[in-house]
Every structure is written in structure tokens, then in C-alpha cells.
Write a protein that holds these residues in place. Structure first.
Motif, mmCIF file in Angstrom:
data_model
loop_
_atom_site.group_PDB
_atom_site.id
_atom_site.type_symbol
_atom_site.label_atom_id
_atom_site.label_comp_id
_atom_site.label_asym_id
_atom_site.label_seq_id
_atom_site.Cartn_x
_atom_site.Cartn_y
_atom_site.Cartn_z
ATOM 1 N N GLU A 184 0.839 -1.306 -0.036
ATOM 2 C CA GLU A 184 -0.001 -0.017 -0.050
ATOM 3 C C GLU A 184 0.680 1.221 -0.158
ATOM 4 N N THR A 189 -4.523 3.479 -0.222
ATOM 5 C CA THR A 189 -4.770 1.943 -0.902
ATOM 6 C C THR A 189 -4.136 2.179 -2.416
ATOM 7 N N THR A 200 -7.200 -4.479 -5.947
ATOM 8 C CA THR A 200 -6.636 -4.368 -4.867
ATOM 9 C C THR A 200 -5.921 -5.290 -4.324
ATOM 10 N N ILE A 207 -1.788 -4.864 5.490
ATOM 11 C CA ILE A 207 -2.088 -3.578 5.210
ATOM 12 C C ILE A 207 -3.427 -3.121 5.633
#
Ligand code: PLP
Length: 284
Positions: A184, A189, A200, A207
């Protein structure tokens, strides 16, 4: 501009001292926080932010945050903000002062104007560099005491990474593992777009689960996008049609340059992702 409120709903002078010098939040960074975007006097994603505050508290074995108190303090800040401009609203919850206050946590909400730099990054995009976070992908599960993924007040490493990025001529950093997996940003993000697919990285690699990313993914799914939460490699960043850093106050910024190399122009995708984020806005 700053507006400060305590959890009992009282306003306090943001220029005056309120925290004891022996507060463990100050002494050891032993506390947690959230930064919330207030837009049009509405605290965006307030529920998910307070859920994450509770999650961070549990990870750090802090007293359970007073949710009603934080909601009250946030409302007082918003009600006392002088105009309808966006606010960066920070909520802080620390372990308090060891012993002398019976273990009562310290908590408050502080509204602040949004920095020029953040507004510019939303418009123009950013250059980013990848930086080694010194962890491997199994570490978060193997060593929970490292608190990877808790939003603790110990952000000195994250700030040092941003200074290192600046030294390298960039605006932002993207943490990666030693074996080339994407983690990240120090305060954001990562979202990658390829075609109509958004991806993602999974929170269990250590994270923070992002509230902005979650809001964008919800909106994207409704709009017919495919969304995936899966491990991403550094090579994936360069191969994407668009690479974005998202977080509450910046909302969506596109990364135009990575490690000195220009990326595919993602200006149109940036507009699209911003619109998706905005479409999640549901006034109370
Ligand atoms: N990751 C880290 C380390 C952060 O500090 C932040 C926010 O500050 C984010 C991700 C993005 O989280 P959110 O979208 O909830 O603001």
C-alpha cells in the motif's frame, strides 16, 4: 482552520494544550486514529471508519473506543465548522496516562482544513516510487504483535517513506515486500485498473483495509465492473491501464509516473473512479 471537540461534546481551543506529557499516545505512539473526509457537512464513510477504529483498538488491546462519544465529537466539529468547505477530520484514541487516570483512554476529534498539496494531487496526479517495507507476505499472520494493518499513531516510518520519495524526486511511495508484492502507500490504498476490472491487494498481507477503496469497489460493482482483491506484483503496476492511490482526504489520485517511468495516461479513468466514489454519497 481547526475545530476541536472532546468526546463529551464540548468544544476546546485547538491552540491550547490538552494532552498530558505522559499520555502513552505521545510517549510511545500507543494509540490509534482515523482520518475522515467531511464533504458538504457529511462525514463520509463514518461507520466504516469507526468500525476500523474498533478493529485497530482490538488489535492493540486498547480500551474499546466510545463510539457514541466519537460520533458526538465528530458532529460537534462539523456543526461548528464555519462554512461548507471540505474538512479533514481526525479522531484520536490513545491508551491514556498509565495508571493515574485508572486506565481511561484519551479521545478527541479535530477538524482541519485540507492542505493545498492534497488538492493539487487530486487534480494533477502524482509521481510515485516503490519502496521496500522490509516484510514478507506471511509476516502479518505469523507475527501479529507487529500490528501490521492496525492504524496506530506510530506513523513515523510512513512519514519517513514519504520524505524518501521526495528525495527521489517523487510525491508518493508504494510499499512493496522484499519478494516484489505490492502492499500500500504510506497513507493510501493502491487500486489498479485493467479494462473493466479493478484490483487491490488483500488486507491480510498486513495492510490497512481502506474505506475509500471499499466505497469505490461497491460503486464499481453496481456499475458492472469486476472487482478483485488479490496479490499484486510490482510488474502489475506498470502493466495497468491506470494506477491510483486512494484514501479518505485525497479521495482518488492517479499515479502518472512510477520509479521515474511514465505510465499510461489514466486521466479519463481518474474522472470515472472519482465519479464512482462520489456516487457512494448517501446523505443521512
Ligand atoms: N493505508 C494506509 C497505511 C493509510 O494510512 C490509509 C489512510 O490514511 C489508507 C491505506 C487508506 O485508508 P482510507 O481510504 O480508509 O482513508
Amino acid at each position: 482552520m481547526r475545530v476541536l471537540a472532546m468526546l463529551d461534546g464540548t468544544l476546546a481551543d485547538p491552540e491550547a494544550p490538552h494532552i498530558r506529557v505522559d499520555d502513552l499516545g505521545l510517549m510511545r505512539g500507543d494509540g490509534i486514529f482515523e482520518t475522515i473526509l467531511v464533504r458538504g457537512r457529511h462525514a463520509r464513510e463514518l461507520g466504516p471508519h469507526l468500525d476500523r477504529l474498533a478493529r485497530s483498538a482490538a488489535m492493540m488491546e486498547l480500551p474499546v473506543p466510545d463510539r457514541a462519544g466519537f460520533e458526538r465529537a465528530c458532529k460537534v466539529v462539523i456543526d461548528n465548522w464555519p462554512d461548507d468547505s471540505d474538512i479533514a477530520l481526525k479522531v484520536i484514541h490513545t491508551r491514556g496516562v498509565d495508571g493515574s487516570t485508572g486506565g481511561a483512554p484519551t479521545g478527541f476529534a479535530l477538524g482541519m482544513s485540507i492542505a493545498e498539496k492534497t488538492l493539487r494531487a487530486r487534480e494533477l496526479g502524482v509521481a510515485a516510487v516503490t519502496l521496500d517495507r522490509g516484510i514478507d507476505t506471511g509476516l502479518a499472520k505469523r507475527a501479529p504483535w507487529l500490528l501490521l494493518g492496525a492504524k496506530s499513531l506510530s506513523y513515523a516510518v510512513n512519514m519517513a517513506a514519504l520524505r524518501e520519495a521526495e528525495r527521489r524526486g517523487a510525491d508518493e511511495a508504494v510499499f512493496v515486500t522484499g519478494d516484489g508484492e505490492v502492499l500500500e502507500g504510506p497513507t493510501a490504498t493502491v487500486i489498479l485498473v485493467n479494462g473493466r476490472t479493478m484490483r487491490t491487494t488483500p488486507p491480510d498481507i498486513g495492510i490497512l483495509p481502506g474505506t475509500t477503496q471499499a466505497a469505490i469497489f461497491r460503486a464499481a460493482e453496481r456499475a458492472g465492473w469486476q472487482t478483485l482483491i488479490e496479490p499484486l506484483r510490482v510488474e502489475d503496476l506498470r502493466d495497468a491501464d491506470g494506477m491510483f492511490l486512494v484514501s479518505s482526504v485525497r479521495t482518488v489520485t492517479r499515479v502518472h509516473t512510477l520509479d521515474g517511468q511514465k505510465l499510461t495516461d489514466a486521466s479519463e479513468l481518474h474522472t470515472e473512479l472519482t465519479a464512482l466514489y462520489e456516487s457512494e454519497y448517501t446523505p443521512a
